[in-house]
Write a protein that holds these residues in place. Structure first.
Motif, PDB file in Angstrom:
ATOM      1  N   LEU A 157       0.817  -1.213   0.000  1.00  0.00           N
ATOM      2  CA  LEU A 157       0.000   0.000   0.000  1.00  0.00           C
ATOM      3  C   LEU A 157       0.848   1.258   0.000  1.00  0.00           C
ATOM      4  O   LEU A 157       0.465   2.268  -0.595  1.00  0.00           O
ATOM      5  N   THR A 158       2.003   1.229   0.625  1.00  0.00           N
ATOM      6  CA  THR A 158       2.880   2.398   0.611  1.00  0.00           C
ATOM      7  C   THR A 158       3.404   2.640  -0.807  1.00  0.00           C
ATOM      8  O   THR A 158       3.350   3.769  -1.308  1.00  0.00           O
ATOM      9  N   ALA A 159       3.899   1.599  -1.452  1.00  0.00           N
ATOM     10  CA  ALA A 159       4.382   1.741  -2.823  1.00  0.00           C
ATOM     11  C   ALA A 159       3.241   2.153  -3.750  1.00  0.00           C
ATOM     12  O   ALA A 159       3.405   3.035  -4.610  1.00  0.00           O
ATOM     13  N   SER A 160       2.074   1.550  -3.563  1.00  0.00           N
ATOM     14  CA  SER A 160       0.902   1.906  -4.350  1.00  0.00           C
ATOM     15  C   SER A 160       0.564   3.377  -4.176  1.00  0.00           C
ATOM     16  O   SER A 160       0.240   4.079  -5.139  1.00  0.00           O
ATOM     17  N   ASN A 161       0.683   3.862  -2.957  1.00  0.00           N
ATOM     18  CA  ASN A 161       0.353   5.251  -2.670  1.00  0.00           C
ATOM     19  C   ASN A 161       1.338   6.221  -3.300  1.00  0.00           C
ATOM     20  O   ASN A 161       0.960   7.325  -3.683  1.00  0.00           O
ATOM     21  N   VAL A 162       2.590   5.820  -3.407  1.00  0.00           N
ATOM     22  CA  VAL A 162       3.566   6.665  -4.102  1.00  0.00           C
ATOM     23  C   VAL A 162       3.140   6.827  -5.561  1.00  0.00           C
ATOM     24  O   VAL A 162       3.102   7.946  -6.088  1.00  0.00           O
ATOM     25  N   PHE A 163       2.784   5.722  -6.213  1.00  0.00           N
ATOM     26  CA  PHE A 163       2.308   5.805  -7.597  1.00  0.00           C
ATOM     27  C   PHE A 163       1.036   6.646  -7.684  1.00  0.00           C
ATOM     28  O   PHE A 163       0.891   7.473  -8.590  1.00  0.00           O
ATOM     29  N   MET A 164       0.104   6.425  -6.756  1.00  0.00           N
ATOM     30  CA  MET A 164      -1.147   7.168  -6.765  1.00  0.00           C
ATOM     31  C   MET A 164      -0.899   8.666  -6.637  1.00  0.00           C
ATOM     32  O   MET A 164      -1.481   9.470  -7.365  1.00  0.00           O
ATOM     33  N   THR A 165      -0.011   9.043  -5.727  1.00  0.00           N
ATOM     34  CA  THR A 165       0.265  10.455  -5.502  1.00  0.00           C
ATOM     35  C   THR A 165       0.867  11.092  -6.748  1.00  0.00           C
ATOM     36  O   THR A 165       0.476  12.201  -7.135  1.00  0.00           O
ATOM     37  N   THR A 185      -1.540   7.303   3.167  1.00  0.00           N
ATOM     38  CA  THR A 185      -1.700   8.405   2.217  1.00  0.00           C
ATOM     39  C   THR A 185      -1.099   9.689   2.759  1.00  0.00           C
ATOM     40  O   THR A 185      -0.364  10.391   2.055  1.00  0.00           O
ATOM     41  N   LEU A 186      -1.385  10.016   4.003  1.00  0.00           N
ATOM     42  CA  LEU A 186      -0.839  11.242   4.586  1.00  0.00           C
ATOM     43  C   LEU A 186       0.674  11.146   4.745  1.00  0.00           C
ATOM     44  O   LEU A 186       1.388  12.111   4.488  1.00  0.00           O
ATOM     45  N   CYS A 187       1.170   9.962   5.113  1.00  0.00           N
ATOM     46  CA  CYS A 187       2.618   9.777   5.271  1.00  0.00           C
ATOM     47  C   CYS A 187       3.358   9.896   3.939  1.00  0.00           C
ATOM     48  O   CYS A 187       4.528  10.279   3.914  1.00  0.00           O
ATOM     49  N   VAL A 188       2.692   9.579   2.840  1.00  0.00           N
ATOM     50  CA  VAL A 188       3.301   9.723   1.516  1.00  0.00           C
ATOM     51  C   VAL A 188       3.097  11.143   0.993  1.00  0.00           C
ATOM     52  O   VAL A 188       4.006  11.750   0.431  1.00  0.00           O
ATOM     53  N   PHE A 189       1.895  11.688   1.200  1.00  0.00           N
ATOM     54  CA  PHE A 189       1.563  12.984   0.613  1.00  0.00           C
ATOM     55  C   PHE A 189       2.372  14.134   1.205  1.00  0.00           C
ATOM     56  O   PHE A 189       2.815  15.020   0.461  1.00  0.00           O
ATOM     57  N   VAL A 190       2.574  14.142   2.500  1.00  0.00           N
ATOM     58  CA  VAL A 190       3.282  15.269   3.116  1.00  0.00           C
ATOM     59  C   VAL A 190       4.713  15.398   2.577  1.00  0.00           C
ATOM     60  O   VAL A 190       5.098  16.476   2.115  1.00  0.00           O
ATOM     61  N   PRO A 191       5.531  14.328   2.576  1.00  0.00           N
ATOM     62  CA  PRO A 191       6.871  14.481   1.986  1.00  0.00           C
ATOM     63  C   PRO A 191       6.820  14.819   0.487  1.00  0.00           C
ATOM     64  O   PRO A 191       7.613  15.632   0.008  1.00  0.00           O
ATOM     65  N   PHE A 192       5.877  14.233  -0.251  1.00  0.00           N
ATOM     66  CA  PHE A 192       5.719  14.553  -1.673  1.00  0.00           C
ATOM     67  C   PHE A 192       5.435  16.035  -1.844  1.00  0.00           C
ATOM     68  O   PHE A 192       6.044  16.713  -2.680  1.00  0.00           O
ATOM     69  N   SER A 193       4.522  16.532  -1.055  1.00  0.00           N
ATOM     70  CA  SER A 193       4.135  17.934  -1.137  1.00  0.00           C
ATOM     71  C   SER A 193       5.293  18.862  -0.789  1.00  0.00           C
ATOM     72  O   SER A 193       5.535  19.855  -1.475  1.00  0.00           O
ATOM     73  N   LEU A 194       6.038  18.525   0.255  1.00  0.00           N
ATOM     74  CA  LEU A 194       7.119  19.388   0.716  1.00  0.00           C
ATOM     75  C   LEU A 194       8.355  19.302  -0.167  1.00  0.00           C
ATOM     76  O   LEU A 194       8.912  20.333  -0.568  1.00  0.00           O
ATOM     77  N   PHE A 195       8.797  18.085  -0.479  1.00  0.00           N
ATOM     78  CA  PHE A 195      10.086  17.903  -1.133  1.00  0.00           C
ATOM     79  C   PHE A 195      10.008  17.842  -2.656  1.00  0.00           C
ATOM     80  O   PHE A 195      10.933  18.263  -3.342  1.00  0.00           O
ATOM     81  N   TYR A 196       8.922  17.306  -3.198  1.00  0.00           N
ATOM     82  CA  TYR A 196       8.824  17.198  -4.654  1.00  0.00           C
ATOM     83  C   TYR A 196       8.105  18.404  -5.260  1.00  0.00           C
ATOM     84  O   TYR A 196       8.558  18.973  -6.243  1.00  0.00           O
TER      85      TYR A 196
END
Length: 120
Positions: free
Chosen positions: A18-26, A83-94
């Motif tokens: 689910l974590t890897a899936s969420n990275v793709f989803m994001t 989702t939140l654990c993936v989205f926050v770093p994506f939002s901040l760093f990417y």
């Protein structure tokens, strides 16, 4: 001797899928805002669908494995936390968005949801 079936159907495999899936989803949902902003919307849709295929290739088996250990409500709450654990770093760093205190408050609300969903 290691039992491969027990290893593959372990709760940690569910979380990893689910974590890897969420990275793709994001990336499918939001990556086009940065990478394809100057392209037509239909091109962003096609690229996002291509990325989302990999999301589903991980999400569907992940949820099937997770359902061996958790009920549907618990699966959903775990998904939201991931989702939140993936989205926050994506939002901040990417995406280079600035930190918002709402992320912290949302995380605390999810911790409450986790508590109530897993409370016996």
């Amino acid at each position: 001797m290691i039992n491969v079936k027990e290893l593959l159907f372990h709760p940690i495999v569910f979380v990893m899928c689910l974590t890897a899936s969420n990275v793709f989803m994001t990336f499918a949902w939001y990556g086009h805002l940065k990478n394809l902003a100057d392209k037509p919307w239909w091109m962003a849709v096609l690229v996002s669908w291509g990325i989302a295929l990999f999301e589903y290739l991980l999400q569907v088996p992940g949820n099937r494995i997770g359902h061996l250990f958790f009920n549907l409500g618990q699966l959903k709450i775990i998904q939201e936390v991931i989702t939140l654990c993936v989205f926050v770093p994506f939002s901040l760093f990417y995406m280079h968005e600035s930190f918002k205190w709402n992320y912290l408050w949302a995380g605390l609300c999810l911790m409450g949801a986790v508590y109530f969903m897993f409370k016996s």
